[in-house]
Structure formats: structure tokens, C-alpha cells
Design a protein around this motif. Sequence first.
Motif, PDB file in Angstrom:
ATOM      1  N   ARG A   7      -0.374   5.774   4.817  1.00 20.03           N
ATOM      2  CA  ARG A   7      -1.444   6.529   4.167  1.00 20.03           C
ATOM      3  C   ARG A   7      -1.420   8.007   4.532  1.00 20.03           C
ATOM      4  NH1 ARG A   7      -5.674   3.988   1.765  1.00 20.03           N
ATOM      5  NH2 ARG A   7      -5.554   1.721   1.614  1.00 20.03           N
ATOM      6  N   ASP A   8      -0.655   8.335   5.550  1.00 22.32           N
ATOM      7  CA  ASP A   8      -0.531   9.732   5.979  1.00 22.32           C
ATOM      8  C   ASP A   8       0.930  10.029   6.256  1.00 22.32           C
ATOM      9  OD1 ASP A   8      -3.446  10.529   6.298  1.00 22.32           O
ATOM     10  OD2 ASP A   8      -3.363   8.804   7.661  1.00 22.32           O
ATOM     11  N   ASN A   9       1.356  11.242   5.959  1.00 19.47           N
ATOM     12  CA  ASN A   9       2.694  11.663   6.351  1.00 19.47           C
ATOM     13  C   ASN A   9       2.749  11.783   7.871  1.00 19.47           C
ATOM     14  OD1 ASN A   9       2.529  13.596   3.473  1.00 19.47           O
ATOM     15  ND2 ASN A   9       4.176  12.128   3.786  1.00 19.47           N
ATOM     16  N   GLY A  10       3.942  11.529   8.424  1.00 17.68           N
ATOM     17  CA  GLY A  10       4.085  11.630   9.861  1.00 17.68           C
ATOM     18  C   GLY A  10       5.313  10.896  10.349  1.00 17.68           C
ATOM     19  N   GLY A  11       5.354  10.598  11.632  1.00 15.28           N
ATOM     20  CA  GLY A  11       6.478   9.898  12.238  1.00 15.28           C
ATOM     21  C   GLY A  11       6.525   8.440  11.828  1.00 15.28           C
ATOM     22  N   PRO A  12       7.537   7.708  12.298  1.00 14.28           N
ATOM     23  CA  PRO A  12       7.670   6.298  11.931  1.00 14.28           C
ATOM     24  C   PRO A  12       6.435   5.458  12.248  1.00 14.28           C
ATOM     25  CG  PRO A  12       9.670   7.076  12.989  1.00 14.28           C
ATOM     26  CD  PRO A  12       8.660   8.168  13.138  1.00 14.28           C
ATOM     27  N   GLY A  13       5.636   5.894  13.208  1.00 16.55           N
ATOM     28  CA  GLY A  13       4.440   5.152  13.585  1.00 16.55           C
ATOM     29  C   GLY A  13       3.393   5.048  12.493  1.00 16.55           C
ATOM     30  N   VAL A  14       3.500   5.869  11.438  1.00 19.80           N
ATOM     31  CA  VAL A  14       2.508   5.758  10.348  1.00 19.80           C
ATOM     32  C   VAL A  14       2.768   4.534   9.474  1.00 19.80           C
ATOM     33  CG1 VAL A  14       2.165   8.259  10.309  1.00 19.80           C
ATOM     34  CG2 VAL A  14       3.787   7.219   8.693  1.00 19.80           C
ATOM     35  N   LEU A  15       3.939   3.916   9.627  1.00 19.34           N
ATOM     36  CA  LEU A  15       4.277   2.749   8.809  1.00 19.34           C
ATOM     37  C   LEU A  15       3.549   1.517   9.342  1.00 19.34           C
ATOM     38  CD1 LEU A  15       8.122   3.353   8.500  1.00 19.34           C
ATOM     39  CD2 LEU A  15       6.395   3.781   6.738  1.00 19.34           C
ATOM     40  N   GLN A  16       2.898   0.785   8.448  1.00 14.23           N
ATOM     41  CA  GLN A  16       2.123  -0.388   8.822  1.00 14.23           C
ATOM     42  C   GLN A  16       2.535  -1.588   7.970  1.00 14.23           C
ATOM     43  OE1 GLN A  16      -0.179  -0.302  11.391  1.00 14.23           O
ATOM     44  NE2 GLN A  16       0.479   1.825  11.701  1.00 14.23           N
ATOM     45  N   LEU A  17       2.597  -2.775   8.601  1.00 16.35           N
ATOM     46  CA  LEU A  17       2.822  -4.022   7.877  1.00 16.35           C
ATOM     47  C   LEU A  17       1.466  -4.559   7.443  1.00 16.35           C
ATOM     48  CD1 LEU A  17       4.838  -6.258   6.990  1.00 16.35           C
ATOM     49  CD2 LEU A  17       4.378  -7.360   9.194  1.00 16.35           C
ATOM     50  N   VAL A  18       1.281  -4.719   6.127  1.00 12.96           N
ATOM     51  CA  VAL A  18      -0.023  -5.106   5.585  1.00 12.96           C
ATOM     52  C   VAL A  18       0.133  -6.223   4.561  1.00 12.96           C
ATOM     53  CG1 VAL A  18      -0.972  -2.785   5.924  1.00 12.96           C
ATOM     54  CG2 VAL A  18       0.100  -3.370   3.740  1.00 12.96           C
ATOM     55  N   ASP A  19      -0.988  -6.825   4.200  1.00 16.59           N
ATOM     56  CA  ASP A  19      -1.041  -7.789   3.096  1.00 16.59           C
ATOM     57  C   ASP A  19      -1.569  -7.074   1.863  1.00 16.59           C
ATOM     58  OD1 ASP A  19      -0.218 -10.321   4.286  1.00 16.59           O
ATOM     59  OD2 ASP A  19      -2.038 -10.145   5.510  1.00 16.59           O
ATOM     60  N   ARG A  20      -0.882  -7.254   0.754  1.00 16.37           N
ATOM     61  CA  ARG A  20      -1.297  -6.660  -0.503  1.00 16.37           C
ATOM     62  C   ARG A  20      -1.151  -7.672  -1.625  1.00 16.37           C
ATOM     63  NH1 ARG A  20      -3.452  -3.797   2.300  1.00 16.37           N
ATOM     64  NH2 ARG A  20      -3.306  -1.529   2.578  1.00 16.37           N
ATOM     65  N   ASP A  21      -1.880  -7.461  -2.713  1.00 11.70           N
ATOM     66  CA  ASP A  21      -1.745  -8.336  -3.877  1.00 11.70           C
ATOM     67  C   ASP A  21      -0.355  -8.176  -4.478  1.00 11.70           C
ATOM     68  OD1 ASP A  21      -4.365  -9.193  -3.608  1.00 11.70           O
ATOM     69  OD2 ASP A  21      -5.160  -7.686  -5.008  1.00 11.70           O
ATOM     70  N   VAL A  22       0.170  -9.261  -5.016  1.00 10.60           N
ATOM     71  CA  VAL A  22       1.454  -9.194  -5.706  1.00 10.60           C
ATOM     72  C   VAL A  22       1.273  -8.364  -6.975  1.00 10.60           C
ATOM     73  CG1 VAL A  22       3.244 -10.536  -6.859  1.00 10.60           C
ATOM     74  CG2 VAL A  22       2.192 -11.406  -4.765  1.00 10.60           C
ATOM     75  N   PRO A  23       2.111  -7.361  -7.193  1.00 12.22           N
ATOM     76  CA  PRO A  23       1.929  -6.483  -8.362  1.00 12.22           C
ATOM     77  C   PRO A  23       2.283  -7.186  -9.664  1.00 12.22           C
ATOM     78  CG  PRO A  23       3.962  -5.937  -7.229  1.00 12.22           C
ATOM     79  CD  PRO A  23       3.274  -6.951  -6.376  1.00 12.22           C
ATOM     80  N   VAL A  24       1.714  -6.673 -10.744  1.00 10.62           N
ATOM     81  CA  VAL A  24       1.957  -7.218 -12.088  1.00 10.62           C
ATOM     82  C   VAL A  24       2.730  -6.171 -12.888  1.00 10.62           C
ATOM     83  CG1 VAL A  24       0.895  -8.044 -14.218  1.00 10.62           C
ATOM     84  CG2 VAL A  24      -0.141  -8.604 -11.995  1.00 10.62           C
ATOM     85  N   PRO A  25       3.854  -6.543 -13.488  1.00  8.16           N
ATOM     86  CA  PRO A  25       4.621  -5.552 -14.258  1.00  8.16           C
ATOM     87  C   PRO A  25       3.918  -5.160 -15.549  1.00  8.16           C
ATOM     88  CG  PRO A  25       5.600  -7.736 -14.482  1.00  8.16           C
ATOM     89  CD  PRO A  25       4.509  -7.870 -13.466  1.00  8.16           C
ATOM     90  N   GLY A  26       3.974  -3.870 -15.863  1.00  6.78           N
ATOM     91  CA  GLY A  26       3.426  -3.381 -17.112  1.00  6.78           C
ATOM     92  C   GLY A  26       4.486  -3.357 -18.202  1.00  6.78           C
ATOM     93  N   PRO A  27       4.175  -2.801 -19.356  1.00  2.00           N
ATOM     94  CA  PRO A  27       5.157  -2.726 -20.445  1.00  2.00           C
ATOM     95  C   PRO A  27       6.438  -2.030 -20.001  1.00  2.00           C
ATOM     96  CG  PRO A  27       2.970  -2.147 -21.242  1.00  2.00           C
ATOM     97  CD  PRO A  27       2.863  -2.245 -19.753  1.00  2.00           C
TER      98      PRO A  27
END
Length: 339
Positions: A7-27
Motif C-alpha cells: 500500500r506504500d512505496n518502500g523497501g521489501p518490508g512493505v510487501l504483505q501476504l494477504v487474503d483477497r477475493d478471486v478476481p473476475v475477468p472483464g470483457p
Amino acid sequence: MKAITYRDNGGPGVLQLVDRDVPVPGPGEVRVRVAVSGVNPTDWQARSGATGPKAFPEVTPHLDGAGVIDALGEGVDRSRLGERVWLFLAAAGRPTGTAAEFTVVPAEQAVPLPDEAGFDIGASLGVPALTAHRALTVAEDGPRRLRPGALDGRVVLAAGGAGAVGHAVIQLARWAGATVISTVSGPEKARLATAAGAHHVINYREGDPAAEIREIVPDGVDIVAEVALGANLALDLAVLRTRGTISTYANDGGKPVELAVPQSMVLNARLQFLVLYTAGSEARAAAAEDVAAAVRDGALPVGEEHGLPLVRFPLSRTADAHRAVESGTVGKVLVDVTW
């Protein structure tokens, strides 16, 4: 699904493993279940903010990857469902790259991957292979497309042949029929460049590399694919043939570029800067088609025995993968996502 985000630019520590909804492809889009994600310097540069502030509130990084299409948007050929593919520029202008179990991309950025080519190959293509293609197809009198025979009689100098792009330059140039010379900084990298297929390998830190190259090709080099323009420009001009081309895709080391204008004018030299983002859709599409053909021909293998060691991390350690690329790890850094 599991995804890596920041969510913020910065060093490798800004990277987080999270749960997100599976995306849906558009046209016009496809959803890919990602098997392997490829990490490039541009990925950590985007994360750090070196190339500008992030454009979205939350970003899933990584441009390249490989997997299987598992959902289709409106207008996409239904036969593509279940297709094995490699991806390029997944996170370019979009918040959802390949560092996730699923990603959505425009259908044309998901290129069929032959059954005999593993996902490691697919995830190693993208930025390196398309950049290499661009470097080899911008000469004034050179081909705009690559195929076997397209570079017959030409001499290509791959600077930094042990790097991911240099490795792809060697392989594509060999596939297209060129004589390939590579410059490296030491014996281990020389071994890798030779394994990739370079006909001649020169240690630029020893002796007189320009004289060595001129001894091999007295008339000079047709195309230089350059990774460190500031450091290597004098050598490049010393070995370039008249009306030759220097294609530069990076300036590793950051040394200022000092151009010998009279020498360049006498050579009628072409200095071509390149980056995929602004190369244009036609150039990118042509590169993807030609790279796919080379993959079908078995011309772009990866792994230690083929000159590109694979350095692997699980998705949960994507920050370590970024640290590895940022520190200059030799080889291709991959993130195992699923499967």
C-alpha cells in the motif's frame, strides 16, 4: 486467494501476504491461475518508488508469470479455457500483477505455452525475452521480426550475458542465426554465457577486450545489446561496425553516459534506447509472437545447464525474492505461487 500486496512505496518490508477475493475477468480479459511468478528489476523499482509513486491504493507486484487460464471474459475465444500460458506486463498500468494465486490480464498478454515448456520457462520470458527481441530488431538495416535465418551473417554483442536479458539476447540471436559474442566480468559468468549459447565470451575486466573482439570480427559488431551504457559505451563504439546499432535497455552501475560525438557520427552509429512500456503495442505483439515461436522451437530453455540458474522462493517469501533481485543475484528469481 493468497496475494502479495503493498500500500506504500518502500523497501521489501512493505510487501504483505494477504487474503483477497478471486478476481473476475472483464470483457477481453482472462483469469490465470498462476503457477510461477517471475521477478525483474523493474518490479522492485516500482515497489520502491524509484520509477514514480504507485498509481493505485493497493498493488500486487510482478509483470511476468505462467499458469493456466481458468476463466474468460466476454469476447474471448472459449477454446482458451484451460490453456497453459505465459504472461507479460501483467502489472503495467494495472494493480494486479502475478504475485497472487490468480490474476486477470488482457487476453493478448496471455501467450500460449507449449506442453513441453515448463512454467519456469514461461515465468522467465516476459520482460527479459521481449526486451531482448526489441534490442535485436531496431537496427536500421536489420530485421523487424525474428525467425531462424533472420540474423544470418550478423554479429551480436550481448553485454552482460549472464543476466536475464543478456541470456535471452544470446538465445534469440542464436536462434535467428547470428554470431554471438558476450562480455562478462569473470569465469563463472563466462561459463553461464557459454552455456546459453554464446560463440565467443570476453572478460571485459582483463586485457584489451576491444582488440579481442576485433580479432574475432575485424569488420565490427552489427548490434550491441547493452545493459550498462555509461560503463561500456567506449568499448561499444570501439567494436561497432559502420552503421551499427547500440540498443540499450539499462545503465547498470549508474555511470554517466559520455558520448564521443565525432566518433559516433563517422560510424553513422544508431543509439537506440528502449523500454517495453512505451515500445508500442505493435512492437510488443510482434515480439510476443516471435518469442512464442522460439519457445516452440525449444530455443529459450532456462536453468543452470542452460546458462540461467533459477533462484526460487515461496509466495510467502516474496520480500526475500525482491531482496535477491535488488542485490544482483545471478540467475532468474522465481516465486512459486501454486501447484
